[in-house]
Write a protein that holds these residues in place. Structure first.
Motif, PDB file in Angstrom:
ATOM      1  N   ILE A 132      -2.576  -9.952  31.930  1.00  0.00           N
ATOM      2  CA  ILE A 132      -1.746  -8.792  32.263  1.00  0.00           C
ATOM      3  C   ILE A 132      -0.276  -9.085  31.992  1.00  0.00           C
ATOM      4  CG2 ILE A 132      -1.010  -7.300  34.174  1.00  0.00           C
ATOM      5  CD1 ILE A 132      -3.767  -7.682  35.393  1.00  0.00           C
ATOM      6  N   GLY A 133       0.142 -10.325  32.274  1.00  0.00           N
ATOM      7  CA  GLY A 133       1.521 -10.690  32.004  1.00  0.00           C
ATOM      8  C   GLY A 133       1.826 -10.881  30.534  1.00  0.00           C
ATOM      9  N   LYS A 134       0.784 -11.127  29.729  1.00  0.00           N
ATOM     10  CA  LYS A 134       0.973 -11.389  28.304  1.00  0.00           C
ATOM     11  C   LYS A 134       0.867 -10.132  27.465  1.00  0.00           C
ATOM     12  CE  LYS A 134      -0.767 -14.425  24.621  1.00  0.00           C
ATOM     13  NZ  LYS A 134      -1.770 -15.466  24.271  1.00  0.00           N
ATOM     14  N   TYR A 135      -0.058  -9.233  27.819  1.00  0.00           N
ATOM     15  CA  TYR A 135      -0.293  -8.022  27.043  1.00  0.00           C
ATOM     16  C   TYR A 135      -0.083  -6.782  27.910  1.00  0.00           C
ATOM     17  CZ  TYR A 135      -2.655 -11.286  23.880  1.00  0.00           C
ATOM     18  OH  TYR A 135      -2.951 -12.329  23.057  1.00  0.00           O
ATOM     19  N   ASN A 136       0.133  -5.667  27.256  1.00  0.00           N
ATOM     20  CA  ASN A 136       0.307  -4.400  27.964  1.00  0.00           C
ATOM     21  C   ASN A 136      -1.064  -3.758  28.181  1.00  0.00           C
ATOM     22  OD1 ASN A 136       1.371  -2.114  29.129  1.00  0.00           O
ATOM     23  ND2 ASN A 136       1.920  -1.152  27.175  1.00  0.00           N
ATOM     24  N   ILE A 137      -1.800  -4.238  29.182  1.00  0.00           N
ATOM     25  CA  ILE A 137      -3.128  -3.736  29.493  1.00  0.00           C
ATOM     26  C   ILE A 137      -3.203  -3.413  30.977  1.00  0.00           C
ATOM     27  CG2 ILE A 137      -4.361  -4.896  27.638  1.00  0.00           C
ATOM     28  CD1 ILE A 137      -4.990  -7.144  29.509  1.00  0.00           C
ATOM     29  N   GLU A 138      -4.176  -2.582  31.331  1.00  0.00           N
ATOM     30  CA  GLU A 138      -4.315  -2.190  32.723  1.00  0.00           C
ATOM     31  C   GLU A 138      -4.889  -3.323  33.559  1.00  0.00           C
ATOM     32  OE1 GLU A 138      -7.690   0.258  33.940  1.00  0.00           O
ATOM     33  OE2 GLU A 138      -8.186   0.475  31.814  1.00  0.00           O
ATOM     34  N   ASN A 139      -4.674  -3.229  34.843  1.00  0.00           N
ATOM     35  CA  ASN A 139      -5.194  -4.239  35.759  1.00  0.00           C
ATOM     36  C   ASN A 139      -6.644  -3.899  36.094  1.00  0.00           C
ATOM     37  OD1 ASN A 139      -5.494  -6.320  37.544  1.00  0.00           O
ATOM     38  ND2 ASN A 139      -4.228  -5.428  39.155  1.00  0.00           N
ATOM     39  N   ALA A 140      -7.551  -4.217  35.152  1.00  0.00           N
ATOM     40  CA  ALA A 140      -8.962  -3.889  35.333  1.00  0.00           C
ATOM     41  C   ALA A 140      -9.559  -4.738  36.451  1.00  0.00           C
ATOM     42  CB  ALA A 140      -9.720  -4.133  34.034  1.00  0.00           C
ATOM     43  N   ARG A 141     -10.606  -4.207  37.059  1.00  0.00           N
ATOM     44  CA  ARG A 141     -11.244  -4.893  38.174  1.00  0.00           C
ATOM     45  C   ARG A 141     -12.157  -6.000  37.667  1.00  0.00           C
ATOM     46  NH1 ARG A 141     -14.180  -2.285  43.496  1.00  0.00           N
ATOM     47  NH2 ARG A 141     -15.229  -4.189  44.193  1.00  0.00           N
ATOM     48  N   VAL A 142     -11.926  -7.189  38.162  1.00  0.00           N
ATOM     49  CA  VAL A 142     -12.734  -8.346  37.798  1.00  0.00           C
ATOM     50  C   VAL A 142     -13.832  -8.596  38.827  1.00  0.00           C
ATOM     51  CG1 VAL A 142     -12.672 -10.828  37.301  1.00  0.00           C
ATOM     52  CG2 VAL A 142     -10.795  -9.361  36.558  1.00  0.00           C
ATOM     53  N   GLN A 143     -13.586  -8.236  40.075  1.00  0.00           N
ATOM     54  CA  GLN A 143     -14.577  -8.435  41.123  1.00  0.00           C
ATOM     55  C   GLN A 143     -15.800  -7.553  40.880  1.00  0.00           C
ATOM     56  OE1 GLN A 143     -14.281 -10.791  43.456  1.00  0.00           O
ATOM     57  NE2 GLN A 143     -12.310 -11.342  42.529  1.00  0.00           N
ATOM     58  N   PRO A 144     -16.990  -7.977  41.349  1.00  0.00           N
ATOM     59  CA  PRO A 144     -18.200  -7.166  41.159  1.00  0.00           C
ATOM     60  C   PRO A 144     -18.044  -5.779  41.768  1.00  0.00           C
ATOM     61  CG  PRO A 144     -18.760  -9.366  41.939  1.00  0.00           C
ATOM     62  CD  PRO A 144     -17.272  -9.249  42.044  1.00  0.00           C
ATOM     63  N   MET A 145     -18.608  -4.796  41.112  1.00  0.00           N
ATOM     64  CA  MET A 145     -18.543  -3.430  41.618  1.00  0.00           C
ATOM     65  C   MET A 145     -19.854  -2.704  41.304  1.00  0.00           C
ATOM     66  SD  MET A 145     -16.035  -1.543  38.836  1.00  0.00           S
ATOM     67  CE  MET A 145     -16.370   0.064  39.567  1.00  0.00           C
ATOM     68  N   ILE A 146     -20.124  -1.662  42.094  1.00  0.00           N
ATOM     69  CA  ILE A 146     -21.337  -0.870  41.921  1.00  0.00           C
ATOM     70  C   ILE A 146     -20.956   0.602  41.859  1.00  0.00           C
ATOM     71  CG2 ILE A 146     -23.514  -0.136  42.973  1.00  0.00           C
ATOM     72  CD1 ILE A 146     -23.831  -2.890  44.118  1.00  0.00           C
ATOM     73  N   ALA A 147     -21.430   1.294  40.843  1.00  0.00           N
ATOM     74  CA  ALA A 147     -21.238   2.737  40.703  1.00  0.00           C
ATOM     75  C   ALA A 147     -22.595   3.418  40.809  1.00  0.00           C
ATOM     76  CB  ALA A 147     -20.579   3.071  39.373  1.00  0.00           C
ATOM     77  N   MET A 148     -22.609   4.650  41.326  1.00  0.00           N
ATOM     78  CA  MET A 148     -23.860   5.353  41.553  1.00  0.00           C
ATOM     79  C   MET A 148     -23.784   6.748  40.948  1.00  0.00           C
ATOM     80  SD  MET A 148     -25.744   6.159  45.208  1.00  0.00           S
ATOM     81  CE  MET A 148     -24.508   7.381  45.673  1.00  0.00           C
TER      82      MET A 148
END
Length: 291
Positions: A219-235
């Motif tokens: 994130i500090g090197k490139y202009n990208i969003e702070n995507a979620r790295v932690q596990p997640m569940i969508a339904m």
């Protein structure tokens, strides 16, 4: 004797001996520099890159040395290169571009030895970067999953200018992966979400925590969003079933193994849920046959 003396004194013989002496000196110097450099550098990646740089620099010295030997005047070098330059550039254009690709790879961050890449339409692990070609240990093809199939593929370095270079382990050593679990709509979806979350945290939670550090640097090197790295569940759901999407990060070399472990634990949990969760599937009922 006069003929032998004349041969030894001829410019051609002297030039050939000079080239052989130059080659011997450069070869011995490269070997000595390799040994000295390896004592100063500890990690294998730096040793490999330093070895390639010393060898490439030795080639350059040898080429210019040969030009100096066969062209007594410095001005002759420019004349000789000017006459032959156009023909050489046309005949060896692929070689020249490959050498330029070699310099680009080592001077930039395209890929390194050990990275998993897709180059020239071939996906595999980089095991060697030569002056003209990059050697890959191929994965996939007739083998399902990210596993070696036994083929070593050599791809021209010129492909770094012709096609996109996909690096699966460049600035961060992980990939996002997903698993889709369909369960029946009359199941206990809250219980399912709870147990699926626990499985993800138990299996990949620690790796996600260590991967967060690498992603913060990105994130500090490139202009990208702070995507979620932690596990997640969508339904999501429709009239057929409820679909759970389990999203998580995984080491780029452990994708298939990690997915197998997760599937095993998910199926075991479903079987031990006493009917709270049931896997949904499509079914068709034939009520009559056409006459």
């Amino acid at each position: 004797m006069d003929k032998i003396t004349a041969v030894f004194d001829s410019p051609i013989f002297i030039n050939i001996v000079s080239v052989l002496l130059l080659f011997t000196v450069i070869y011995i110097s490269i070997k000595m520099l390799h040994k000295g450099a390896f004592k100063l550098v500890n990690d294998n990646a730096s040793k490999y890159k330093l070895k390639k740089f010393i060898t490439f620099f030795g080639y350059l010295i040898f080429v210019f040395g040969v030009l100096l030997i066969f062209n007594t005047k410095l001005s002759g070098i420019g004349t000789a290169l000017g006459v032959a330059g156009a023909g050489i550039a046309f005949a060896l254009q692929e070689v020249i571009v490959s050498v330029a690709g070699y310099v680009t790879v080592f001077s930039s961050n395209f890929y390194r030895v050990g990275d998993r890449v897709k180059l020239g339409g071939i996906k595999g692990d980089v095991i060697d970067i030569g002056i003209l070609r990059t050697t890959l240990m191929e994965i996939g093809d007739w083998v399902n999953g990210d596993l070696y199939n036994g083929k070593m593929v050599r791809v021209a370095n010129s492909f770094v200018f012709k096609e996109p270079v996909y690096n699966y382990s460049g600035d961060f050593p992980f990939l996002w992966d997903e698993i889709y679990i369909p369960i029946k709509t009359n199941g206990d979806y809250a219980y399912a979400k709870r147990v699926f979350t626990k499985i993800l945290n138990d299996e990949v939670g620690d790796f996600a925590n260590s991967s967060q550090i690498s992603w913060d640097k990105m994130i500090g090197k490139y202009n990208i969003e702070n995507a979620r790295v932690q596990p997640m569940i969508a339904m999501s759901f429709d009239q057929n079933w409820i679909t759970f999407t389990l999203r998580y990060v995984v080491d780029f070399k452990s994708r298939r193994g990690t997915k197998s472990v997760l599937f095993d634990k998910i199926l075991t949990t479903i079987q031990n849920s006493n009917g709270k969760i049931e896997v949904a599937s499509s079914s068709f009922e034939v009520t009559a046959f056409p006459k």
